[in-house]
Design a protein around this motif. Structure first.
Motif, PDB file in Angstrom:
ATOM      1  N   THR A  79      44.424  35.616  45.765  1.00 27.65           N
ATOM      2  CA  THR A  79      43.076  36.081  45.453  1.00 27.65           C
ATOM      3  C   THR A  79      42.289  34.939  44.823  1.00 27.65           C
ATOM      4  O   THR A  79      42.870  34.015  44.239  1.00 27.65           O
ATOM      5  CB  THR A  79      43.112  37.278  44.485  1.00 27.65           C
TER       6      THR A  79
ATOM      7  N   VAL B 212      43.408  36.299  37.971  1.00 27.18           N
ATOM      8  CA  VAL B 212      44.299  37.399  37.622  1.00 27.18           C
ATOM      9  C   VAL B 212      45.584  36.867  36.991  1.00 27.18           C
ATOM     10  O   VAL B 212      45.894  35.678  37.058  1.00 27.18           O
ATOM     11  CB  VAL B 212      44.631  38.261  38.857  1.00 27.18           C
ATOM     12  N   THR B 213      46.338  37.769  36.390  1.00 23.35           N
ATOM     13  CA  THR B 213      47.653  37.438  35.821  1.00 23.35           C
ATOM     14  C   THR B 213      48.668  38.397  36.434  1.00 23.35           C
ATOM     15  O   THR B 213      49.033  39.403  35.823  1.00 23.35           O
ATOM     16  CB  THR B 213      47.641  37.571  34.290  1.00 23.35           C
ATOM     17  N   GLU B 214      49.116  38.072  37.638  1.00 28.79           N
ATOM     18  CA  GLU B 214      50.011  38.974  38.370  1.00 28.79           C
ATOM     19  C   GLU B 214      51.334  38.319  38.744  1.00 28.79           C
ATOM     20  O   GLU B 214      52.345  39.010  38.849  1.00 28.79           O
ATOM     21  CB  GLU B 214      49.298  39.491  39.633  1.00 28.79           C
TER      22      GLU B 214
ATOM     23  N   ARG C  71      45.281  40.673  32.893  1.00 29.36           N
ATOM     24  CA  ARG C  71      44.370  40.871  34.036  1.00 29.36           C
ATOM     25  C   ARG C  71      45.200  41.198  35.270  1.00 29.36           C
ATOM     26  O   ARG C  71      45.177  40.478  36.263  1.00 29.36           O
ATOM     27  CB  ARG C  71      43.509  39.617  34.267  1.00 29.36           C
ATOM     28  N   TYR C  72      45.942  42.285  35.203  1.00 31.88           N
ATOM     29  CA  TYR C  72      46.768  42.742  36.324  1.00 31.88           C
ATOM     30  C   TYR C  72      45.927  43.727  37.125  1.00 31.88           C
ATOM     31  O   TYR C  72      45.765  44.878  36.756  1.00 31.88           O
ATOM     32  CB  TYR C  72      48.042  43.402  35.808  1.00 31.88           C
ATOM     33  N   GLU C  73      45.356  43.268  38.249  1.00 33.58           N
ATOM     34  CA  GLU C  73      44.315  44.034  38.936  1.00 33.58           C
ATOM     35  C   GLU C  73      44.671  44.449  40.356  1.00 33.58           C
ATOM     36  O   GLU C  73      43.873  45.107  41.030  1.00 33.58           O
ATOM     37  CB  GLU C  73      43.016  43.211  38.970  1.00 33.58           C
ATOM     38  N   THR C  74      45.852  44.071  40.855  1.00 32.43           N
ATOM     39  CA  THR C  74      46.186  44.352  42.238  1.00 32.43           C
ATOM     40  C   THR C  74      46.286  45.852  42.511  1.00 32.43           C
ATOM     41  O   THR C  74      46.669  46.629  41.633  1.00 32.43           O
ATOM     42  CB  THR C  74      47.509  43.668  42.634  1.00 32.43           C
TER      43      THR C  74
ATOM     44  N   ASP D 278      40.389  35.427  42.354  1.00 26.90           N
ATOM     45  CA  ASP D 278      40.092  35.893  41.000  1.00 26.90           C
ATOM     46  C   ASP D 278      41.098  35.335  39.993  1.00 26.90           C
ATOM     47  O   ASP D 278      42.220  34.962  40.339  1.00 26.90           O
ATOM     48  CB  ASP D 278      40.104  37.423  40.952  1.00 26.90           C
TER      49      ASP D 278
ATOM     50  N   ASN E 160      47.015  33.713  41.790  1.00 27.78           N
ATOM     51  CA  ASN E 160      45.622  33.495  41.417  1.00 27.78           C
ATOM     52  C   ASN E 160      45.151  32.148  41.969  1.00 27.78           C
ATOM     53  O   ASN E 160      45.897  31.438  42.650  1.00 27.78           O
ATOM     54  CB  ASN E 160      45.426  33.605  39.901  1.00 27.78           C
TER      55      ASN E 160
END
Length: 476
Positions: A422, A426-428, A445-448, A424, A455
């Protein structure tokens, strides 16, 4: 650019690509023949009449992509299979309808462009760019239901089926969402076309693709240096009398679309017959793939894909045997047409050296010449101590390194990578060099919507590494 929005009817004559042969289909095949086969990963639609009405409506809509574009992709993939290019297939794990905005599409496009630029810059090979975009709204699930606080509800299967909110109403499969998926795909395609034609994909804009929050990272600064080199190269060409303004390839890209062919009524509704080629095409995307959970030789998904003329991907997991893969190749590509098949290994770090080589030999000995690509994401997924589904960047790099190593040993071309990423912040996924993402950072920032994605900084870091692997693997 080859992404498309509204198009004229496919009954209009279309010129066939000279080097692309149509895929012969079994005599018994039709767009609906899959209904005679067992179909996995299909929701239990509560309103059969609504599903029929929606399918009928979809079957009357204009195609999202055209046969000419699909044939172009097959030619490009044939070049990759011959060792003359590299495939970057990348994008969201599961697209959300809410991401089909100008900002959301621009972010994904910029990320794909950055990684593709690094691969080309580092290896000298042309990169075929295929996005998991404008249609990747559905996801297969390990279990049909999930339990939270003692309550059991249907699993979230992507925006094309239901809503992630954990209520009975939200999780109820709704066939109207199939039609919404079509229109959101159309919107994303239109935005992509506007951005690329408006100069977003111009090589002179390479610095603009790098977002501010990435520039402070080591990977971001290294990307800026690469963009500087490209800018100076363009100036050098101009100083030598080459009018770079007239070089269309420097100012536009070919971005193709792809998604997993998961929901069979949706895919059937968008299959169209092209008179000029005498072939059927699934016009929902340029490329479709069949997943690890749906690639049964006698299953409905393989049956549907066996009769269309699109490039087809097959996910190849660690349980795949050489005999199974050879039979799948025979079923999906009996004529052994270059550019037809992309085999996407998703084995997990530490398994490629044992599993991949026998599969490659079986396919090669049977006379098939597919593109071999590496999906280093799905075989390296686990639940962290903090309870989040995640992946380690180190494991992703390890699997890609093993993929290249096996190809080098076998004397074959490592054809591509398949990434979930992504644009973005994020922190995934764990790891990276911006601010190393640790387990206790994941919730920040876990947004999936489903699986963890790389990221932007992690994707750039990976792009440089893959470019190095690719350069080292090239003869001479």
């Amino acid at each position: 650019m080859t992404v498309s929005g509204m198009h004229p009817s496919l009954t209009a004559p279309l010129s066939a690509a000279a080097d692309t042969a149509s895929q012969p289909r079994p005599a018994s095949w039709s767009p609906s023949s899959w209904r005679s086969y067992p179909a996995k990963q299909q929701p239990e639609w509560p309103d059969a009449q609504l599903l029929r009405r929606v399918s009928d409506t979809l079957s009357m809509q204009p195609p999202l992509v055209l046969p000419d574009e699909i044939a172009d992709l097959r030619q490009a993939l044939a070049q990759v299979a011959a060792g003359e290019g590299f495939l970057l297939q990348a994008g969201d794990c599961a697209e959300r309808f809410s991401s089909c905005t100008e900002e959301g599409v621009r972010s994904k496009l910029s990320m794909i462009l950055q990684v593709a630029l690094l691969l080309t810059y580092g290896s000298g090979l042309p990169v075929v760019k295929v996005g998991r975009i404008a249609g990747q709204f559905g996801k297969p699930r390990s279990r049909p239901t999930e339990v939270v606080g003692g309550v059991e509800l249907p699993a979230f299967r992507g925006d094309i089926v239901n809503d992630p909110e954990f209520t009975a109403e939200a999780r109820r499969p709704d066939a109207d969402r199939l039609l919404r998926a079509y229109y959101h795909s159309l919107a994303a395609l239109n935005v992509l076309r506007a951005l690329t034609r408006g100069g977003c994909a111009d090589l002179g804009q390479a610095h603009a693709w790098n977002q501010e929050f990435v520039r402070r990272s080591p990977a971001g600064r290294r990307y800026e240096n690469a963009a500087d080199d490209i800018t100076w190269a363009l100036r050098f060409m101009s100083a030598c009398g080459v009018d770079t303004r007239l070089q269309a390839e420097l100012h536009r890209i070919q971005l193709y679309t792809s998604h997993e062919a998961l929901l069979l009524p949706y895919e059937q509704a968008l299959i169209r017959y092209d008179e000029s080629r005498g072939a059927w095409f699934d016009t929902s995307a340029h490329m479709l793939w069949v997943g690890e959970r749906t690639r049964q030789l006698d299953g409905a998904h393989v049956e549907l894909l066996s009769g269309i003329d699109n490039p087809i991907g097959v996910k190849v997991g660690p349980s795949t045997t050489p005999d199974q893969l050879r039979a799948l190749c025979e079923r999906l590509d009996p004529e052994r047409t270059a550019g037809r098949l992309t085999l996407i290994s998703r084995l997990g770090a530490g398994r490629a050296d044992k599993v991949l080589a026998p599969l490659m030999r079986a396919v090669r000995n049977a006379g098939h010449t597919p593109v071999w690509a590496c999906d280093p994401m799905h075989g390296n997924t686990f639940i962290s101590k903090s309870g989040y589904k995640t992946r380690r960047l180190a494991d992703i790099v390890t699997e890609i390194a093993e993929f290249f190593s096996v190809h080098n040993e076998e004397g074959t071309h490592p054809g591509g990578i398949h990434l979930e990423l992504t644009g973005d912040d994020v922190t995934e996924c764990l790891g990276g060099d911006l601010e190393e993402i640790l387990d206790d950072h994941l919730g920040t920032r876990y947004e999936t919507a489903c699986d963890p994605r790389l990221n932007t900084a992690q994707s750039i870091e990976l792009g440089f590494l893959v470019a190095e692997f690719l350069r080292e693997s090239r003869p001479g």
